[in-house]
Design a protein around this motif. Structure first.
Motif, PDB file in Angstrom:
ATOM      1  N   GLY A 291       2.743  25.871   4.842  1.00  0.00           N
ATOM      2  CA  GLY A 291       2.721  24.686   3.997  1.00  0.00           C
ATOM      3  C   GLY A 291       3.400  23.520   4.682  1.00  0.00           C
ATOM      4  O   GLY A 291       3.907  23.630   5.809  1.00  0.00           O
ATOM      5  N   ALA A 292       3.435  22.385   3.977  1.00  0.00           N
ATOM      6  CA  ALA A 292       3.956  21.156   4.574  1.00  0.00           C
ATOM      7  C   ALA A 292       5.423  21.286   4.970  1.00  0.00           C
ATOM      8  O   ALA A 292       5.829  20.862   6.051  1.00  0.00           O
ATOM      9  N   LYS A 293       6.257  21.876   4.094  1.00  0.00           N
ATOM     10  CA  LYS A 293       7.685  21.988   4.390  1.00  0.00           C
ATOM     11  C   LYS A 293       7.928  22.909   5.593  1.00  0.00           C
ATOM     12  O   LYS A 293       8.735  22.605   6.473  1.00  0.00           O
ATOM     13  N   LYS A 294       7.244  24.019   5.641  1.00  0.00           N
ATOM     14  CA  LYS A 294       7.433  24.943   6.763  1.00  0.00           C
ATOM     15  C   LYS A 294       6.888  24.352   8.058  1.00  0.00           C
ATOM     16  O   LYS A 294       7.443  24.581   9.135  1.00  0.00           O
ATOM     17  N   LEU A 295       5.809  23.589   7.959  1.00  0.00           N
ATOM     18  CA  LEU A 295       5.282  22.933   9.149  1.00  0.00           C
ATOM     19  C   LEU A 295       6.312  21.960   9.706  1.00  0.00           C
ATOM     20  O   LEU A 295       6.553  21.917  10.918  1.00  0.00           O
ATOM     21  N   GLU A 296       6.925  21.199   8.803  1.00  0.00           N
ATOM     22  CA  GLU A 296       7.932  20.236   9.227  1.00  0.00           C
ATOM     23  C   GLU A 296       9.169  20.934   9.795  1.00  0.00           C
ATOM     24  O   GLU A 296       9.736  20.506  10.803  1.00  0.00           O
ATOM     25  N   ALA A 297       9.589  22.010   9.128  1.00  0.00           N
ATOM     26  CA  ALA A 297      10.835  22.679   9.518  1.00  0.00           C
ATOM     27  C   ALA A 297      10.682  23.510  10.790  1.00  0.00           C
ATOM     28  O   ALA A 297      11.600  23.564  11.618  1.00  0.00           O
ATOM     29  N   TYR A 298       9.522  24.180  10.938  1.00  0.00           N
ATOM     30  CA  TYR A 298       9.394  25.165  12.007  1.00  0.00           C
ATOM     31  C   TYR A 298       8.272  24.886  13.006  1.00  0.00           C
ATOM     32  O   TYR A 298       8.159  25.595  14.013  1.00  0.00           O
ATOM     33  N   GLY A 299       7.438  23.894  12.722  1.00  0.00           N
ATOM     34  CA  GLY A 299       6.220  23.710  13.500  1.00  0.00           C
ATOM     35  C   GLY A 299       6.440  23.613  14.999  1.00  0.00           C
ATOM     36  O   GLY A 299       5.798  24.336  15.789  1.00  0.00           O
ATOM     37  N   ARG A 300       7.334  22.742  15.430  1.00  0.00           N
ATOM     38  CA  ARG A 300       7.533  22.545  16.860  1.00  0.00           C
ATOM     39  C   ARG A 300       8.119  23.790  17.528  1.00  0.00           C
ATOM     40  O   ARG A 300       7.766  24.111  18.671  1.00  0.00           O
ATOM     41  N   GLU A 301       9.009  24.475  16.821  1.00  0.00           N
ATOM     42  CA  GLU A 301       9.573  25.712  17.374  1.00  0.00           C
ATOM     43  C   GLU A 301       8.493  26.774  17.545  1.00  0.00           C
ATOM     44  O   GLU A 301       8.465  27.502  18.540  1.00  0.00           O
ATOM     45  N   ILE A 302       7.590  26.867  16.574  1.00  0.00           N
ATOM     46  CA  ILE A 302       6.503  27.850  16.658  1.00  0.00           C
ATOM     47  C   ILE A 302       5.609  27.550  17.854  1.00  0.00           C
ATOM     48  O   ILE A 302       5.223  28.451  18.624  1.00  0.00           O
ATOM     49  N   LEU A 303       5.277  26.266  18.043  1.00  0.00           N
ATOM     50  CA  LEU A 303       4.445  25.898  19.185  1.00  0.00           C
ATOM     51  C   LEU A 303       5.147  26.232  20.498  1.00  0.00           C
ATOM     52  O   LEU A 303       4.505  26.703  21.453  1.00  0.00           O
ATOM     53  N   ARG A 304       6.456  26.026  20.534  1.00  0.00           N
ATOM     54  CA  ARG A 304       7.220  26.357  21.740  1.00  0.00           C
ATOM     55  C   ARG A 304       7.157  27.859  22.024  1.00  0.00           C
ATOM     56  O   ARG A 304       6.930  28.281  23.167  1.00  0.00           O
ATOM     57  N   VAL A 305       7.363  28.678  20.971  1.00  0.00           N
ATOM     58  CA  VAL A 305       7.330  30.138  21.137  1.00  0.00           C
ATOM     59  C   VAL A 305       5.951  30.588  21.603  1.00  0.00           C
ATOM     60  O   VAL A 305       5.826  31.447  22.494  1.00  0.00           O
ATOM     61  N   LEU A 306       4.893  30.008  21.021  1.00  0.00           N
ATOM     62  CA  LEU A 306       3.538  30.391  21.400  1.00  0.00           C
ATOM     63  C   LEU A 306       3.249  30.027  22.856  1.00  0.00           C
ATOM     64  O   LEU A 306       2.627  30.804  23.595  1.00  0.00           O
ATOM     65  N   GLN A 307       3.690  28.854  23.256  1.00  0.00           N
ATOM     66  CA  GLN A 307       3.447  28.441  24.645  1.00  0.00           C
ATOM     67  C   GLN A 307       4.211  29.332  25.624  1.00  0.00           C
ATOM     68  O   GLN A 307       3.686  29.743  26.656  1.00  0.00           O
ATOM     69  N   ALA A 308       5.476  29.659  25.252  1.00  0.00           N
ATOM     70  CA  ALA A 308       6.268  30.540  26.121  1.00  0.00           C
ATOM     71  C   ALA A 308       5.646  31.923  26.185  1.00  0.00           C
ATOM     72  O   ALA A 308       5.596  32.563  27.244  1.00  0.00           O
ATOM     73  N   GLY A 309       5.139  32.395  25.034  1.00  0.00           N
ATOM     74  CA  GLY A 309       4.525  33.717  24.994  1.00  0.00           C
ATOM     75  C   GLY A 309       3.281  33.788  25.852  1.00  0.00           C
ATOM     76  O   GLY A 309       3.022  34.781  26.511  1.00  0.00           O
TER      77      GLY A 309
END
Length: 634
Positions: A616-634
């Motif tokens: 959702g919008a709140k989780k995207l705002e709170a965690y979105g960039r970190e998730i993209l970082r983890v995915l790229q590192a993975g």
């Protein structure tokens, strides 16, 4: 008069569309089943009684209307919830998606409670969770009346509504006082929700909560991902250990026992066998119970051994099995408890062992209880329905669903469908057993007065064993001595279990001596056929083992390729850190299914990530960039 800060202004109509709220807040594009109809009805001001299975999404049925009505300027929704732990988890999950929610319970300090009340009275709070005894307190009612006067009381949600019914499996007297909500606030919509209610319980909920004008929503009770397996009790501990090791090694599960002592002993024994097991029951200190529950919710692969004091409102999605070492009271209890498995929709198992002693004990609890005869009659009927399920030769799921008035067809995913049992005509054996018990009462033997005897002695006589007790009473001279030598002890126990289950026999006194009932006469005459299933354990490979994934990969990620598995593992490690920082169960941050979709799709932007279900919008705002970082590192 106390001055309260003004509530938020109403937002544009587009922001109050339920589907828009579902996507923006919770990250899902579509409602499931009856959810949309329920949400529209309640958001529009209607009353509702909702019957929906555990894991079917009941919470959204009141959370979305609460958000919609709050955005429209209609204030606070009050949720009646019976358990502190459930309130904490629900509020934590709402906070994660950006919904202003709180609870009022004994875990708060005085200052914290006052702050919650100020937020409530301001109208800024979207949802407030509280126990029934607090909601019906005179002081709390006065606060609700103040909110109503200012148009800031949006709805009442009564969770676990079966607790109001004396016919239900978890009656709680505090729920009876909830009629005050209808009497004092007739214009405020109410939604009552439960996962289990047969016709008696349903009628009781409607009457006691005054929901006669409410719209009734009944979802399918089927949980097709749950496999039902019921086996005859032989050595219950060994059977349980074999079940866990063969089918669910390293997976989360719940083991239900009838007594606190048995819970403690079983948990200790499982730990000694190398299983990560914890006990839970009402006799433990509250801090210990809370600590054990937190470990179960936050750690992977923990097995909770518990009485029925544990489980209501437990939202852990990845419970892979629920095992019963003792027979529940009725089908509603069985359905509610087994429904705590597989809330994520992935394969799970409901496994139970039961035996003659279980049947005797449950019968005695009803017969010796202080309740009136009408209540006992209904409880006996409920028990008989559960015993019919346990003794069934045909599809378990068809039997289970028919109890709740739902027609179905053979599921192909229960023990009886996967490995159809052999049956045998036990009518003549039943007549022999009843005749032997009759002769005990007619002939004392060797100068002894006639009396009743227990199962062990009866089996010795039927099977022709000349024990000291048999010789003492001269029962080796009875015409029934040895008439059942052709049957095994397991077969005879099955016959006696069925006779007790059907009410043709009852156990009396401290030593469970067997007595004939009035209905035994028809069996003795051969008018009542007795057909039994052959005693057996499930064949290895007939249950989930034959198709289960190898290793410890969660079911949601089982179809991922090797690289996606690595990304999934990295996301899980990141989620664990976030959960620890926020003091939340990991699944409240994101479910496994959401992480698996991220790992599979590997979104490269916030826009792409926003289309993953559960973001959702709140989780995207709170965690979105970190998730993209983890995915790229993975």
């Amino acid at each position: 008069m106390t001055a309260f800060p003004p509530p938020p202004r109403p937002v544009p109509a587009a922001a109050t569309d339920p589907t828009a709220v579902l996507q923006e807040v919770f990250g899902y594009t579509d409602f499931r089943g009856e959810q949309r109809a329920i949400v529209d009805h309640v958001a529009g001001g209607g009353d509702a009684l909702v019957l929906m299975p555990t894991g079917g999404g009941k919470s959204l049925c009141y959370q979305v209307p609460a958000i919609v009505r709050h955005r429209a300027g209609q204030g606070v929704a009050v949720v009646v919830s019976p358990l502190i732990a459930l309130m904490h988890d629900q509020v934590g999950a709402l906070d994660e998606v950006g919904v202003h929610a709180a609870f009022l319970n004994s875990s708060l300090t005085g200052e914290e409670a006052q702050q919650v009340k100020r937020e409530m009275m301001s109208g800024r709070l979207v949802l407030l969770y509280a126990a029934p005894e607090r909601v019906t307190n005179a002081g709390f009612i006065a606060m609700l009346e103040s909110l109503q006067e200012r148009g800031l009381l949006s709805l009442f949600a009564i969770d676990e509504a079966h607790c109001v019914s004396q016919w239900g499996h978890d009656f709680r007297e505090d729920y009876l006082n909830l009629t005050v909500l209808h009497e004092r606030f007739p214009g405020v919509p109410r939604i009552a929700l439960t996962a289990t209610a047969d016709d008696h319980t349903r009628a009781d909920i409607i009457e006691r909560l005054q929901l006669q004008e409410a719209r009734l929503f009944i979802s399918s009770f089927d949980r097709p991902n749950i496999r039902y397996t019921i086996v005859e009790k032989d050595n219950a501990r060994s059977q349980l250990l074999r079940f866990i090791r063969d089918e669910h090694e390293g997976e989360a599960g719940i083991v239900y026992c009838a007594s606190r002592k048995k819970v403690d002993e079983t948990a200790d024994w499982l730990k000694a066998e190398g299983i990560a097991a914890l006990p839970y029951h009402a006799g433990m200190e509250a801090d210990t119970r809370r600590r054990h529950q937190d470990r179960f919710l936050r750690e992977e692969g923990v097995v909770m051994v518990a009485t029925i004091a544990f489980g209501m409102g437990i939202d852990k999605p990845d419970v892979r099995f629920v095992a019963h070492l003792d027979l529940p009271k009725n089908i509603e209890s069985y359905y509610q408890e087994t429904g705590r498995a597989g809330r994520d929709g992935e394969p799970a198992e409901a496994w139970m062992v039961y035996g003659l002693a279980d049947v005797v004990n449950q019968r005695r609890m009803i017969d010796d209880g202080p309740a009136g005869e009408e209540f006992k009659r209904i409880q006996r009927g409920k028990l008989e329905a559960l015993l019919a399920l346990a003794e069934a030769h045909d599809c378990r799921r068809v039997r289970l669903l028919s109890y709740f008035g739902e027609a179905s067809h053979a599921c192909g995913n229960c023990d009886n469908c996967l490995n159809p049992p052999q049956t045998w005509d036990a009518t003549e054996a039943a007549r022999k057993a009843l005749s032997c018990i009759y002769r005990f009462r007619q002939h004392g033997g060797n100068g002894f007065a006639p009396r009743a005897f227990g199962v062990a002695h009866l089996l010795d006589v039927l099977r022709g064993k000349r024990t000291d007790k048999v010789a003492q009473y001269g029962h080796d001279r009875l015409s029934t001595f040895g008439v059942g030598a052709d049957l095994s002890e397991a077969q005879w126990r099955g016959v006696l279990r069925q006779l007790v289950a059907l009410g043709h026999l009852r156990a009396e006194g401290e030593y469970n001596t067997l007595e004939l009932t009035d209905s035994a006469r028809a069996v003795l005459k051969g008018d009542v056929p007795i057909v039994l299933r052959e005693a057996r354990e499930p064949v290895k490979g007939s249950s989930r083992r034959s198709g289960r994934r190898e290793g410890k990969v969660p079911a949601a990620a089982a179809t991922l390729d090797a690289q996606a598995q690595e990304r999934f593992a990295a996301l899980k490690a990141w989620r664990a850190e976030v959960a620890r920082e926020h003091n939340l169960p990991a699944y409240v941050v994101f479910h496994d299914a959401t992480l698996a979709e991220m790992a599979r799709e590997q979104p490269g932007s916030l826009e792409a990530l926003s289309h993953v279900a559960g973001v959702g919008a709140k989780k995207l705002e709170a965690y979105g960039r970190e998730i993209l970082r983890v995915l790229q590192a993975g």
